[in-house]
Design a protein around this motif. Structure first.
Motif, mmCIF file in Angstrom:
data_model
loop_
_atom_site.group_PDB
_atom_site.id
_atom_site.type_symbol
_atom_site.label_atom_id
_atom_site.label_comp_id
_atom_site.label_asym_id
_atom_site.label_seq_id
_atom_site.Cartn_x
_atom_site.Cartn_y
_atom_site.Cartn_z
ATOM 1 N N PHE A 1 11.312 0.322 27.401
ATOM 2 C CA PHE A 1 11.421 1.600 28.107
ATOM 3 C C PHE A 1 12.003 1.417 29.500
ATOM 4 C CE2 PHE A 1 9.576 4.933 30.864
ATOM 5 C CZ PHE A 1 10.121 6.041 30.242
ATOM 6 N N GLU A 2 11.529 0.402 30.230
ATOM 7 C CA GLU A 2 11.987 0.205 31.611
ATOM 8 C C GLU A 2 13.486 -0.060 31.674
ATOM 9 O OE1 GLU A 2 7.746 0.026 31.575
ATOM 10 O OE2 GLU A 2 9.228 -1.040 30.351
ATOM 11 N N GLU A 3 14.012 -0.770 30.663
ATOM 12 C CA GLU A 3 15.450 -1.045 30.636
ATOM 13 C C GLU A 3 16.242 0.221 30.319
ATOM 14 O OE1 GLU A 3 16.119 -4.267 27.948
ATOM 15 O OE2 GLU A 3 15.176 -5.761 29.273
ATOM 16 N N VAL A 4 15.726 1.034 29.406
ATOM 17 C CA VAL A 4 16.371 2.309 29.091
ATOM 18 C C VAL A 4 16.363 3.215 30.319
ATOM 19 C CG1 VAL A 4 16.250 4.391 27.661
ATOM 20 C CG2 VAL A 4 15.766 2.151 26.647
ATOM 21 N N LEU A 5 15.217 3.259 30.979
ATOM 22 C CA LEU A 5 15.079 4.098 32.172
ATOM 23 C C LEU A 5 16.020 3.628 33.277
ATOM 24 C CD1 LEU A 5 13.435 6.464 33.335
ATOM 25 C CD2 LEU A 5 11.820 4.784 34.234
ATOM 26 N N ASP A 6 16.154 2.325 33.429
ATOM 27 C CA ASP A 6 17.019 1.787 34.468
ATOM 28 C C ASP A 6 18.475 2.164 34.242
ATOM 29 O OD1 ASP A 6 17.162 0.151 36.888
ATOM 30 O OD2 ASP A 6 18.335 -1.238 35.666
ATOM 31 N N SER A 7 18.864 2.266 32.971
ATOM 32 C CA SER A 7 20.261 2.601 32.664
ATOM 33 C C SER A 7 20.542 4.097 32.769
ATOM 34 C CB SER A 7 20.625 2.105 31.261
ATOM 35 O OG SER A 7 19.903 2.804 30.271
ATOM 36 N N LEU A 8 19.522 4.928 32.537
ATOM 37 C CA LEU A 8 19.734 6.385 32.511
ATOM 38 C C LEU A 8 19.213 7.114 33.747
ATOM 39 C CD1 LEU A 8 18.755 7.268 28.820
ATOM 40 C CD2 LEU A 8 21.049 6.890 29.759
ATOM 41 N N GLY A 9 18.162 6.571 34.339
ATOM 42 C CA GLY A 9 17.469 7.306 35.392
ATOM 43 C C GLY A 9 18.140 7.208 36.757
ATOM 44 N N GLU A 10 17.848 8.197 37.589
ATOM 45 C CA GLU A 10 18.294 8.206 38.974
ATOM 46 C C GLU A 10 17.073 8.118 39.882
ATOM 47 O OE1 GLU A 10 20.599 11.675 39.757
ATOM 48 O OE2 GLU A 10 22.076 11.267 38.179
ATOM 49 N N MET A 11 17.279 7.619 41.100
ATOM 50 C CA MET A 11 16.181 7.547 42.057
ATOM 51 C C MET A 11 15.738 8.958 42.459
ATOM 52 S SD MET A 11 14.958 4.642 42.666
ATOM 53 C CE MET A 11 15.251 2.875 42.688
ATOM 54 N N PRO A 12 14.422 9.212 42.504
ATOM 55 C CA PRO A 12 13.910 10.545 42.854
ATOM 56 C C PRO A 12 13.877 10.736 44.365
ATOM 57 C CG PRO A 12 12.094 9.088 42.347
ATOM 58 C CD PRO A 12 13.346 8.273 42.152
ATOM 59 N N LEU A 13 15.040 10.940 44.958
ATOM 60 C CA LEU A 13 15.109 11.059 46.413
ATOM 61 C C LEU A 13 14.375 12.302 46.896
ATOM 62 C CD1 LEU A 13 18.827 10.041 47.096
ATOM 63 C CD2 LEU A 13 16.770 8.643 47.329
ATOM 64 N N PRO A 14 13.845 12.269 48.123
ATOM 65 C CA PRO A 14 13.151 13.431 48.681
ATOM 66 C C PRO A 14 14.064 14.656 48.737
ATOM 67 C CG PRO A 14 12.805 11.477 50.032
ATOM 68 C CD PRO A 14 13.854 11.118 49.038
ATOM 69 N N PRO A 15 13.499 15.847 48.722
ATOM 70 C CA PRO A 15 14.305 17.072 48.689
ATOM 71 C C PRO A 15 15.178 17.283 49.922
ATOM 72 C CG PRO A 15 11.969 17.565 49.007
ATOM 73 C CD PRO A 15 12.051 16.129 48.649
ATOM 74 N N TYR A 16 14.839 16.629 51.044
ATOM 75 C CA TYR A 16 15.644 16.807 52.250
ATOM 76 C C TYR A 16 16.862 15.892 52.288
ATOM 77 C CZ TYR A 16 12.369 13.050 53.454
ATOM 78 O OH TYR A 16 11.604 11.907 53.429
ATOM 79 N N ILE A 17 17.002 15.011 51.288
ATOM 80 C CA ILE A 17 18.196 14.166 51.191
ATOM 81 C C ILE A 17 19.118 14.777 50.149
ATOM 82 C CG2 ILE A 17 19.101 11.909 50.524
ATOM 83 C CD1 ILE A 17 16.617 10.647 51.704
ATOM 84 N N THR A 18 20.294 15.224 50.594
ATOM 85 C CA THR A 18 21.236 15.915 49.701
ATOM 86 C C THR A 18 22.380 15.015 49.257
ATOM 87 O OG1 THR A 18 22.458 16.757 51.618
ATOM 88 C CG2 THR A 18 20.694 18.145 50.736
ATOM 89 N N HIS A 19 22.568 13.869 49.919
ATOM 90 C CA HIS A 19 23.632 12.956 49.531
ATOM 91 C C HIS A 19 23.201 12.129 48.316
ATOM 92 C CE1 HIS A 19 25.672 12.845 53.772
ATOM 93 N NE2 HIS A 19 25.455 14.051 53.325
ATOM 94 N N LYS A 20 24.171 11.755 47.492
ATOM 95 C CA LYS A 20 23.887 10.913 46.331
ATOM 96 C C LYS A 20 23.794 9.459 46.782
ATOM 97 C CE LYS A 20 25.426 10.088 41.579
ATOM 98 N NZ LYS A 20 24.215 10.606 40.944
ATOM 99 N N LEU A 21 22.778 8.758 46.299
ATOM 100 C CA LEU A 21 22.558 7.371 46.683
ATOM 101 C C LEU A 21 23.528 6.465 45.923
ATOM 102 C CD1 LEU A 21 20.717 5.444 48.330
ATOM 103 C CD2 LEU A 21 19.232 5.326 46.321
ATOM 104 N N LYS A 22 24.297 5.666 46.656
ATOM 105 C CA LYS A 22 25.309 4.806 46.039
ATOM 106 C C LYS A 22 24.685 3.560 45.412
ATOM 107 C CE LYS A 22 28.883 6.343 49.284
ATOM 108 N NZ LYS A 22 29.791 5.914 50.381
ATOM 109 N N ASP A 23 23.650 3.035 46.031
ATOM 110 C CA ASP A 23 23.024 1.798 45.569
ATOM 111 C C ASP A 23 21.525 2.032 45.407
ATOM 112 O OD1 ASP A 23 22.053 -0.728 45.105
ATOM 113 O OD2 ASP A 23 22.729 -1.599 46.991
ATOM 114 N N LYS A 24 21.031 1.972 44.155
ATOM 115 C CA LYS A 24 19.611 2.221 43.880
ATOM 116 C C LYS A 24 18.702 1.323 44.707
ATOM 117 C CE LYS A 24 19.837 3.798 39.044
ATOM 118 N NZ LYS A 24 19.430 3.462 37.657
#
Length: 341
Positions: free
Chosen positions: A138-161
């Motif tokens: 599961f962790e490997e699947v999640l790592d390939s599909l998931g995005e970091m849950p950034l706080p709502p006040y951050i609107t920029h996309k994170l380039k490096d997890k």
């Protein structure tokens, strides 16, 4: 004490949207909790304020890439899931958007079927219990599909997890980073140890509740979210020995602080333990373990700001925040740091 007592005016442009290229190049505001005196430094120089025999307490939780974007199997409509807490096996408590379209029985697909899910039930606060199915780990699947849950006040996309992860992150489980630790590099930690400062690692899995505003008018009416923590025998021994020798326990972040304060007995001693904590630290609290705190700059009227105020005094902290605004410090998760000594 009113929630409004912890308000300060923050210009939106001071909310850091991206991490700095170099972790240790953040700025550091040093606040003397007794006098209210303020100094300014670069974070890399924090080693000058740590003494041999002191103990640095760090939270080694690891942030899950817990934000999943998918579709409903029957209609193809877009849907977003945020993993909150693993209940058992492949069943997770999640936050689903839009929630109205996620009734029990709803089938979801992520990554062209690499990960599938079924909504089982509605949990507290409108969250959904979801069972995942997949092949592999599961962790490997999640790592390939998931995005970091950034706080709502951050609107920029994170380039490096990895930039929303401390360099010492070890145990999966957080929905948000213990952000005070983001300023450290492995090299800086090695220099700190070489100076004779001890490192103690504890675990507290940060929940999304850390971003929830205090809606109660009086702070005592606010109910804290619960988070899982663990203190190893090794960490307990290191911290206890520091206290007994008269040296300082310096927590890196409010999560490390909440962990040791939750686990300590009335004499400030720790033992190996784990459990859930909803400890709420606000002015008037008597710290049993912590002496000093390394922390980021927090949201107005937040429980985190109340915790810092419990240590250094509300007036001292709000004065320091006003100075930080004047000096154009960067605020919140990717922002600059404060050392309360």
């Amino acid at each position: 004490m009113k929630t409004s007592d912890f308000y300060f005016d923050l210009p939106g442009e001071l909310i850091a949207q991206d991490p700095l290229e170099e972790r240790t190049s953040s700025r550091l505001l040093i606040l003397d909790k007794k006098t209210g005196d303020i100094k300014h430094q670069a974070f890399r120089n924090i080693i000058d304020y740590l003494n041999p025999g002191d103990c640095l307490v760090l939270n080694n939780t690891k942030v899950l890439p817990a934000r999943l974007l998918g579709v409903k199997k029957d209609t193809g409509a877009g849907i977003e899931i945020l993993l909150l807490r693993r209940r058992e096996g492949n069943i997770w408590e999640t936050l689903v958007k839009p929630g109205k379209k996620a009734r029990p029985g709803t089938q979801l697909i992520f990554g062209d079927g690499l990960l599938q899910a079924e909504v089982l039930d509605v949990a507290a606060e409108g969250n959904r219990l979801v069972r995942f199915s997949y092949e592999g780990i599961f962790e490997e699947v999640l790592d390939s599909l998931g995005e970091m849950p950034l706080p709502p006040y951050i609107t920029h996309k994170l380039k490096d997890k990895n930039r929303y992860q401390t360099v010492y992150a070890k145990y999966d489980g957080s929905a948000a980073a213990p952000t005070a630790g983001l300023h450290f590099t492995r090299e800086l930690l090695e220099q700190i140890e070489a100076k004779g400062v001890k490192l103690a690692y504890v675990t507290l899995h940060v929940g999304l509740g850390t971003f929830r505003p205090v809606k109660a008018e009086h702070i005592l009416e606010h109910h804290m979210h619960s988070e899982y923590y663990q203190v190893t025998a090794e960490a307990a021994q290191t911290i206890n020995e520091t206290k007994k020798s008269g040296k300082r326990v310096i927590c890196v972040g409010t999560t490390s602080c909440r962990t040791v304060e939750s686990a300590a007995d009335e004499k400030g001693m720790l033992k190996e333990c784990c459990g859930d904590t909803d400890i709420f630290i606000y002015p008037g609290y008597r710290f049993k373990v912590l002496d000093c705190l390394i922390t980021n700059f927090h949201l107005p009227e937040s429980t985190l700001l109340m915790l810092v105020s419990a240590l250094a005094g509300r007036e001292n902290v709000l004065k320091a925040y006003d100075r930080a605004v004047e000096e154009r410090y960067r605020f919140f998760s990717f922002g600059d740091a404060m050392l309360v000594i």
